[in-house]
Scaffold this active site. Structure first.
Site, PDB file in Angstrom:
ATOM      1  N   ASP A 141       3.223  -2.868   8.135  1.00 35.14           N
ATOM      2  CA  ASP A 141       2.157  -2.851   7.127  1.00 35.14           C
ATOM      3  C   ASP A 141       1.186  -1.707   7.408  1.00 35.14           C
ATOM      4  OD1 ASP A 141       0.629  -3.612   4.962  1.00 35.14           O
ATOM      5  OD2 ASP A 141       0.308  -5.669   5.637  1.00 35.14           O
ATOM      6  N   GLY A 142       0.420  -1.330   6.416  1.00 33.46           N
ATOM      7  CA  GLY A 142      -0.597  -0.293   6.556  1.00 33.46           C
ATOM      8  C   GLY A 142      -1.925  -0.892   6.996  1.00 33.46           C
TER       9      GLY A 142
ATOM     10  N   ASP B 245      -6.548  -0.009   6.718  1.00 34.04           N
ATOM     11  CA  ASP B 245      -7.633   0.876   6.268  1.00 34.04           C
ATOM     12  C   ASP B 245      -8.384   1.481   7.447  1.00 34.04           C
ATOM     13  OD1 ASP B 245      -7.312   0.378   3.392  1.00 34.04           O
ATOM     14  OD2 ASP B 245      -7.687  -1.673   4.028  1.00 34.04           O
TER      15      ASP B 245
ATOM     16  N   GLU C  54      -1.009 -10.725   3.519  1.00 30.29           N
ATOM     17  CA  GLU C  54      -0.709  -9.861   4.675  1.00 30.29           C
ATOM     18  C   GLU C  54      -1.048 -10.569   5.981  1.00 30.29           C
ATOM     19  OE1 GLU C  54      -1.325  -5.435   2.706  1.00 30.29           O
ATOM     20  OE2 GLU C  54      -3.068  -6.445   3.534  1.00 30.29           O
TER      21      GLU C  54
ATOM     22  N   GLY D 163      -7.764  -3.053   1.598  1.00 30.06           N
ATOM     23  CA  GLY D 163      -8.170  -2.055   0.608  1.00 30.06           C
ATOM     24  C   GLY D 163      -7.371  -2.186  -0.675  1.00 30.06           C
ATOM     25  N   GLY D 164      -6.119  -2.602  -0.527  1.00 29.52           N
ATOM     26  CA  GLY D 164      -5.259  -2.809  -1.703  1.00 29.52           C
ATOM     27  C   GLY D 164      -5.343  -4.234  -2.243  1.00 29.52           C
TER      28      GLY D 164
ATOM     29  N   GLY E  65       0.822  -1.210   0.000  1.00 31.97           N
ATOM     30  CA  GLY E  65       0.000   0.000   0.000  1.00 31.97           C
ATOM     31  C   GLY E  65       0.852   1.255   0.000  1.00 31.97           C
ATOM     32  N   SER E  66       0.153   2.402  -0.011  1.00 32.63           N
ATOM     33  CA  SER E  66       0.859   3.677  -0.188  1.00 32.63           C
ATOM     34  C   SER E  66       1.583   4.126   1.081  1.00 32.63           C
ATOM     35  CB  SER E  66      -0.135   4.754  -0.635  1.00 32.63           C
ATOM     36  OG  SER E  66      -1.184   4.872   0.304  1.00 32.63           O
ATOM     37  N   THR E  67       1.233   3.577   2.245  1.00 31.61           N
ATOM     38  CA  THR E  67       1.964   3.900   3.480  1.00 31.61           C
ATOM     39  C   THR E  67       3.147   2.945   3.633  1.00 31.61           C
ATOM     40  OG1 THR E  67      -0.224   4.394   4.366  1.00 31.61           O
ATOM     41  CG2 THR E  67       1.619   4.553   5.892  1.00 31.61           C
TER      42      THR E  67
HETATM   43  C1  5RP Z   1      -3.518  -3.638   1.303  1.00 31.97           C
HETATM   44  C2  5RP Z   1      -3.742  -3.081   2.650  1.00 31.97           C
HETATM   45  C3  5RP Z   1      -3.203  -1.736   2.914  1.00 31.97           C
HETATM   46  O1  5RP Z   1      -2.315  -1.817   3.982  1.00 31.97           O
HETATM   47  C4  5RP Z   1      -4.335  -0.811   3.250  1.00 31.97           C
HETATM   48  O2  5RP Z   1      -5.246  -0.825   2.186  1.00 31.97           O
HETATM   49  C5  5RP Z   1      -3.835   0.616   3.491  1.00 31.97           C
HETATM   50  O3  5RP Z   1      -3.349   1.142   2.297  1.00 31.97           O
HETATM   51  P1  5RP Z   1      -2.757   2.603   2.201  1.00 31.97           P
HETATM   52  O4  5RP Z   1      -1.542   2.649   3.075  1.00 31.97           O
HETATM   53  O5  5RP Z   1      -2.439   2.781   0.738  1.00 31.97           O
HETATM   54  O6  5RP Z   1      -3.813   3.567   2.670  1.00 31.97           O
HETATM   55  O7  5RP Z   1      -4.329  -3.672   3.521  1.00 31.97           O
HETATM   56  O8  5RP Z   1      -4.165  -4.865   1.163  1.00 31.97           O
END
Ligand code: 5RP
Length: 221
Positions: free
Chosen positions: A80-81, A83, A102, A95-96, A26-28
């Site tokens: 990890d990030g 939502d 994960e 979300g990704g 993800g973006s984070t």
């Molecule tokens: C991907 C995830 C991401 O960690 C989650 O969607 C958060 O994403 P972002 O850092 O882009 O907001 O669970 O499957």
């Protein structure tokens, strides 16, 4: 973007020489992986397990040594990030679309650090539609079964096509609005035939690093 970046870079400080590190998606998580890449360039000696094909490619570009989960006994630390994060540090992820890998990587990790911006912090989970990964076979029937949970399930689409995960499954996003008991819901959904895994990460996170766009960091343990 600043919030995600500072949270990601802070989390990389917990990575130490000799560790096996789980790299989130993800973006984070991107910012944590980039920082770990810089640390590797400066001599840090680690091996990493990516949680998605996207993160695998990023890690390869950064020359982070990768290892298969099968070839390690456990992972020392995963970053990890998420939502959503509730007050008990339960999470919605996926979300990704990388929730299955994960969750497997998180389960086999001694420590799970979650990195988010402050918009992800909630009292109760559920405003973000819960991703549920399902196998292709019978997916329409699995969706009808999920409707009985009163959550307006929708098969995820991307560019007009059904979204396929790295594991060649579909995702059904379920809008619960409020999830009162994440553990119970996770167990109930995981009992349904066709469901591979849910994006509810219950009692898995050890630490949450929250970044703000003003440049502040809060660490919740
Ligand atoms: C991907 C995830 C991401 O960690 C989650 O969607 C958060 O994403 P972002 O850092 O882009 O907001 O669970 O499957």
């Amino acid at each position: 973007m600043k919030a995600k970046r500072i949270a990601g870079e802070k989390a990389a400080e917990y990575v130490k020489d000799g560790m096996v590190v789980g790299l989130g998606t993800g973006s984070t998580a991107y910012w944590a992986v980039k920082k770990v890449g810089e640390m590797v360039k400066e001599g840090l000696n680690i091996r990493a397990v990516p949680t998605s094909e996207e993160t695998k490619e990023l890690a390869e570009d950064l020359n982070i040594p990768l290892v298969s989960l099968a070839d390690v006994n456990y992972i020392d630390l995963t970053i990890d990030g998420a939502d959503e994060v509730d007050s008990n540090l339960n999470l919605i992820k996926g979300g990704g679309g990388a929730l299955v890998r994960e969750k497997i990587v998180a389960f086999h990790s001694k420590k799970l650090i979650i990195i988010v911006d402050e918009s992800k912090i909630v009292d109760k989970l559920g405003a973000f539609p819960l991703p549920v990964e399902v196998v292709h076979f019978g997916a329409d029937k699995t969706l009808i079964t999920l409707e009985k949970f009163d959550c307006q399930p929708k098969l995820r689409k991307e560019n007009g096509e059904l979204f396929n995960t790295d594991n060649h499954n579909y995702i059904i996003d379920c809008n619960f609005e409020v999830i009162e008991n994440p553990k119970k819901l996770n167990n109930e959904l995981n009992e349904l035939p066709g469901v591979v895994e849910t994006g509810l990460f219950v009692e898995m996170a050890d630490r949450v690093i929250v970044g703000t766009n003003e440049g502040e960091l809060n660490i919740i343990e």
